[in-house]
Write a protein that holds these residues in place. Structure first.
Motif, PDB file in Angstrom:
ATOM      1  N   LEU A 125     -65.599 -63.109  53.439  1.00 37.58           N
ATOM      2  CA  LEU A 125     -64.611 -63.267  52.370  1.00 37.58           C
ATOM      3  C   LEU A 125     -65.427 -63.461  51.029  1.00 37.58           C
ATOM      4  O   LEU A 125     -64.741 -62.944  50.042  1.00 37.58           O
ATOM      5  CB  LEU A 125     -63.708 -64.436  52.789  1.00 37.58           C
ATOM      6  CG  LEU A 125     -62.902 -64.374  53.791  1.00 37.58           C
ATOM      7  CD1 LEU A 125     -61.991 -65.671  54.050  1.00 37.58           C
ATOM      8  CD2 LEU A 125     -61.784 -63.150  53.422  1.00 37.58           C
ATOM      9  N   ALA A 126     -66.639 -64.194  51.214  1.00 37.75           N
ATOM     10  CA  ALA A 126     -67.073 -64.332  49.997  1.00 37.75           C
ATOM     11  C   ALA A 126     -68.121 -63.452  49.327  1.00 37.75           C
ATOM     12  O   ALA A 126     -67.880 -62.691  48.277  1.00 37.75           O
ATOM     13  CB  ALA A 126     -68.358 -65.569  50.138  1.00 37.75           C
ATOM     14  N   GLU A 127     -68.727 -62.443  50.618  1.00 37.18           N
ATOM     15  CA  GLU A 127     -69.696 -61.136  50.115  1.00 37.18           C
ATOM     16  C   GLU A 127     -69.896 -60.608  51.477  1.00 37.18           C
ATOM     17  O   GLU A 127     -70.991 -60.770  52.154  1.00 37.18           O
ATOM     18  CB  GLU A 127     -70.980 -61.760  49.434  1.00 37.18           C
ATOM     19  CG  GLU A 127     -71.630 -60.840  48.622  1.00 37.18           C
ATOM     20  CD  GLU A 127     -72.958 -61.467  47.787  1.00 37.18           C
ATOM     21  OE1 GLU A 127     -74.053 -61.638  48.441  1.00 37.18           O
ATOM     22  OE2 GLU A 127     -72.692 -61.783  46.532  1.00 37.18           O
ATOM     23  N   PRO A 128     -69.055 -59.690  52.000  1.00 36.10           N
ATOM     24  CA  PRO A 128     -69.203 -59.107  53.000  1.00 36.10           C
ATOM     25  C   PRO A 128     -70.488 -58.332  53.337  1.00 36.10           C
ATOM     26  O   PRO A 128     -70.938 -58.207  54.541  1.00 36.10           O
ATOM     27  CB  PRO A 128     -68.072 -58.088  53.229  1.00 36.10           C
ATOM     28  CG  PRO A 128     -67.236 -58.534  52.120  1.00 36.10           C
ATOM     29  CD  PRO A 128     -67.806 -59.284  50.987  1.00 36.10           C
ATOM     30  N   TRP A 129     -71.043 -57.644  52.338  1.00 35.17           N
ATOM     31  CA  TRP A 129     -72.160 -56.824  52.580  1.00 35.17           C
ATOM     32  C   TRP A 129     -73.518 -57.893  53.012  1.00 35.17           C
ATOM     33  O   TRP A 129     -74.559 -57.276  53.183  1.00 35.17           O
ATOM     34  CB  TRP A 129     -72.668 -56.148  51.263  1.00 35.17           C
ATOM     35  CG  TRP A 129     -72.900 -56.666  49.960  1.00 35.17           C
ATOM     36  CD1 TRP A 129     -72.020 -57.256  49.156  1.00 35.17           C
ATOM     37  CD2 TRP A 129     -74.152 -57.326  49.449  1.00 35.17           C
ATOM     38  NE1 TRP A 129     -72.544 -57.832  47.992  1.00 35.17           N
ATOM     39  CE2 TRP A 129     -73.979 -57.981  48.178  1.00 35.17           C
ATOM     40  CE3 TRP A 129     -75.633 -57.136  50.158  1.00 35.17           C
ATOM     41  CZ2 TRP A 129     -75.112 -58.519  47.609  1.00 35.17           C
ATOM     42  CZ3 TRP A 129     -76.641 -57.569  49.222  1.00 35.17           C
ATOM     43  CH2 TRP A 129     -76.412 -58.262  48.170  1.00 35.17           C
ATOM     44  N   SER A 130     -73.390 -59.199  52.636  1.00 34.84           N
ATOM     45  CA  SER A 130     -74.457 -60.012  52.820  1.00 34.84           C
ATOM     46  C   SER A 130     -74.323 -60.434  54.355  1.00 34.84           C
ATOM     47  O   SER A 130     -75.619 -60.978  54.774  1.00 34.84           O
ATOM     48  CB  SER A 130     -74.574 -61.330  51.766  1.00 34.84           C
ATOM     49  OG  SER A 130     -74.553 -61.056  50.624  1.00 34.84           O
ATOM     50  N   LEU A 131     -73.447 -60.235  54.998  1.00 35.15           N
ATOM     51  CA  LEU A 131     -73.421 -60.939  56.410  1.00 35.15           C
ATOM     52  C   LEU A 131     -74.392 -60.132  57.246  1.00 35.15           C
ATOM     53  O   LEU A 131     -75.092 -60.960  58.108  1.00 35.15           O
ATOM     54  CB  LEU A 131     -71.922 -60.921  56.815  1.00 35.15           C
ATOM     55  CG  LEU A 131     -71.732 -61.461  58.297  1.00 35.15           C
ATOM     56  CD1 LEU A 131     -72.102 -62.668  58.481  1.00 35.15           C
ATOM     57  CD2 LEU A 131     -70.177 -61.329  58.694  1.00 35.15           C
ATOM     58  N   PRO A 132     -74.387 -58.913  57.328  1.00 32.97           N
ATOM     59  CA  PRO A 132     -75.295 -58.189  58.180  1.00 32.97           C
ATOM     60  C   PRO A 132     -76.885 -58.588  58.142  1.00 32.97           C
ATOM     61  O   PRO A 132     -77.473 -58.845  58.920  1.00 32.97           O
ATOM     62  CB  PRO A 132     -75.273 -56.861  57.841  1.00 32.97           C
ATOM     63  CG  PRO A 132     -73.954 -56.683  57.491  1.00 32.97           C
ATOM     64  CD  PRO A 132     -73.455 -57.834  56.437  1.00 32.97           C
ATOM     65  N   MET A 133     -77.006 -59.014  56.787  1.00 33.94           N
ATOM     66  CA  MET A 133     -78.824 -59.431  56.657  1.00 33.94           C
ATOM     67  C   MET A 133     -78.771 -60.705  57.034  1.00 33.94           C
ATOM     68  O   MET A 133     -79.727 -61.126  57.567  1.00 33.94           O
ATOM     69  CB  MET A 133     -78.771 -59.353  55.049  1.00 33.94           C
ATOM     70  CG  MET A 133     -80.256 -59.781  54.620  1.00 33.94           C
ATOM     71  SD  MET A 133     -80.356 -60.016  52.816  1.00 33.94           S
ATOM     72  CE  MET A 133     -80.485 -58.160  52.209  1.00 33.94           C
ATOM     73  N   ALA A 134     -77.731 -61.630  56.795  1.00 32.38           N
ATOM     74  CA  ALA A 134     -77.873 -62.983  57.423  1.00 32.38           C
ATOM     75  C   ALA A 134     -77.949 -63.073  59.014  1.00 32.38           C
ATOM     76  O   ALA A 134     -78.862 -63.944  59.456  1.00 32.38           O
ATOM     77  CB  ALA A 134     -76.680 -63.981  56.661  1.00 32.38           C
ATOM     78  N   ILE A 135     -77.077 -62.372  59.546  1.00 35.66           N
ATOM     79  CA  ILE A 135     -77.043 -62.386  60.741  1.00 35.66           C
ATOM     80  C   ILE A 135     -78.584 -61.768  61.416  1.00 35.66           C
ATOM     81  O   ILE A 135     -79.155 -62.438  62.317  1.00 35.66           O
ATOM     82  CB  ILE A 135     -76.038 -61.551  61.420  1.00 35.66           C
ATOM     83  CG1 ILE A 135     -74.472 -62.179  61.169  1.00 35.66           C
ATOM     84  CG2 ILE A 135     -76.179 -61.302  62.895  1.00 35.66           C
ATOM     85  CD1 ILE A 135     -73.277 -61.423  61.757  1.00 35.66           C
TER      86      ILE A 135
END
Length: 444
Positions: free
Chosen positions: A42-52
């Motif tokens: 919800l905050a920044e969808p494009w950042s999630l794959p990098m975080a995971i």
């Protein structure tokens, strides 16, 4: 979505609280991980794959270390893989931000430093190698601390997650802390930033000594209330969900020395740099010159917390130079200086450092310093800055008051003399703050 947004306060937070409170203790860790991943989306969808991806690589390094057991070469390889990988992620993201104006991936600094520190501690066998991917991921990605910390040691955080218990008194304290942090960030910091930007927008002919000092002071207070507000919200939400996060700010502008300032400002970041850089460089063991160089490195790295900019690094180096002076040139002087004068000294040094923080370049910083002392043909004050300050006198007084521990002292005295009255006052104040912040956000 941020911790101060209406969507978070009215939708996400109530649903998250219900989900965690309605989950059996042994399942709350998984619930919090799902909520943290949902918050990322919800905050920044494009950042999630990098975080995971980053977390999976770090966890893979940990599992390989555990499998190799006593093979020091493999363990060292895994440790350095994690360190280099995380440093590259930070450096590349920072460079893209500076060169092309790209946004910094959400939470990148917090989860990379947390994971890197965990891998180093496991390599040193200070803590056992983690076997639970969910616990490792939640320690790194717990959503309240993604904005500005605090950084949490793996041991301190992971030990709490085996059986998360929710206690009524701690939940209420946590909710109050979240409200106070929201007031700092969404009310005080925003108002101070408007003052700062207004002064930055002055025409050259309108710039005076008073306006330059006011600009630097507004920036110093904006930085403090913004960062400490996010940290207070994180600590408060941690308590709401049954987890304890460390304090990250403790009235830094009341410091007696510059070294004391670092012990009060971004406490967990300073502790991280000392533990993983300063002590690993054999600080205080190789003579005065080596120690000074180590302090300089620590100052540069502490400045990088704010971003990959030369001025941020020089801000840290400037303060490190005063720590060297306090440590080696005048080590005993501050034991005899009255507290008031030592605090004035520390505040003036720290305040002047924000001329470096504010500048886009060293040239601009030099211009700010000249203007602060009346060089370059600027006047002492004019009607424009007097009108701006008089129009915002209330927020300036509130900022000065809450940048000190006066409110804490008053409430401590009130709790001792009239416990029930103090609870009623705090409940009314918190409700009033909540309504006021909600009204501001709705009308923004």
């Amino acid at each position: 979505m941020t911790l101060t947004s209406i969507s978070f306060g009215l939708v996400f937070l109530p649903l998250a609280v219900l989900a965690v409170w309605g989950t059996p203790p042994s399942w709350r860790q998984r619930t919090l991980l799902v909520l943290s991943l949902a918050f990322f989306l919800l905050a920044e969808p494009w950042s999630l794959p990098m975080a995971i991806t980053s977390i999976l690589l770090d966890f893979g390094a940990v599992r390989l270390m555990a499998q190799k057991g006593s093979d020091r070469r493999w363990r060292r390889f895994c440790m350095w893989f994690s360190v280099i990988k995380n440093i590259i992620m930070l450096a590349v993201s920072g460079a893209l931000q500076q060169l092309y104006g790209a946004g910094m991936p959400f939470g990148l600094v917090v989860y990379t430093l947390t994971a890197m520190a965990a891998v180093v501690d496991m390599y040193k066998e200070e803590i056992p190698c983690e076997t639970d991917l969910g616990r490792f991921a939640l320690t790194c990605l717990f959503f309240p601390k993604m904005f500005a910390g605090p950084l949490v040691e793996y041991r301190q955080f992971s030990l709490q997650m085996g059986d998360i218990r929710l206690k009524g008194a701690k939940r209420m304290w946590g909710l109050g802390q979240y409200i106070h942090g929201m007031a700092k960030n969404a009310v005080i910091a925003v108002a101070l930033q408007k003052i700062y930007l207004s002064i930055c927008g002055f025409q050259t002919a309108d710039i005076t000594v008073l306006s330059t000092w006011s600009m630097v002071l507004a920036l110093a207070f904006t930085t403090y209330f913004s960062l400490s507000g996010f940290s207070d919200m994180a600590v408060g939400l941690g308590r709401v969900f049954g987890l304890e996060l460390p304090k990250n700010f403790y009235y830094p502008y009341q410091a007696r020395t510059v070294e004391d300032f670092f012990d009060r400002f971004n406490i967990t970041v300073s502790a991280f740099v000392r533990k993983y850089v300063y002590f690993n460089l054999d600080a205080d063991q190789n003579g005065v010159i080596a120690t000074c160089l180590n302090l300089l490195v620590v100052g540069l790295l502490t400045g990088l917390w704010f971003g990959l900019r030369i001025n941020y690094m020089l801000w840290g180096a400037y303060l490190a130079a005063f720590i060297m002076m306090e440590k080696f040139l005048f080590p005993k002087v501050f034991d005899f200086i009255p507290t008031l004068f030592s605090r004035i000294y520390a505040f003036c040094v720290v305040l002047s450092s924000f001329t470096i923080f504010a500048g886009d370049s060293l040239t601009q910083t030099g211009i700010f310093i000249r203007r602060m002392f009346g060089f370059g043909g600027v006047g002492l004050y004019n009607t424009k800055i007097l009108y701006l300050l008089s129009s915002n006198w209330l927020i300036l007084v509130i900022s000065c008051f809450f940048a000190t521990n006066m409110a804490d002292l008053i409430m401590t005295w009130l709790r001792k003399t009239a416990p029930r009255l103090s609870q009623m006052i705090m409940a009314v104040v918190d409700f009033g703050i909540l309504c006021y912040v909600a009204a501001l956000l709705l009308t923004a």
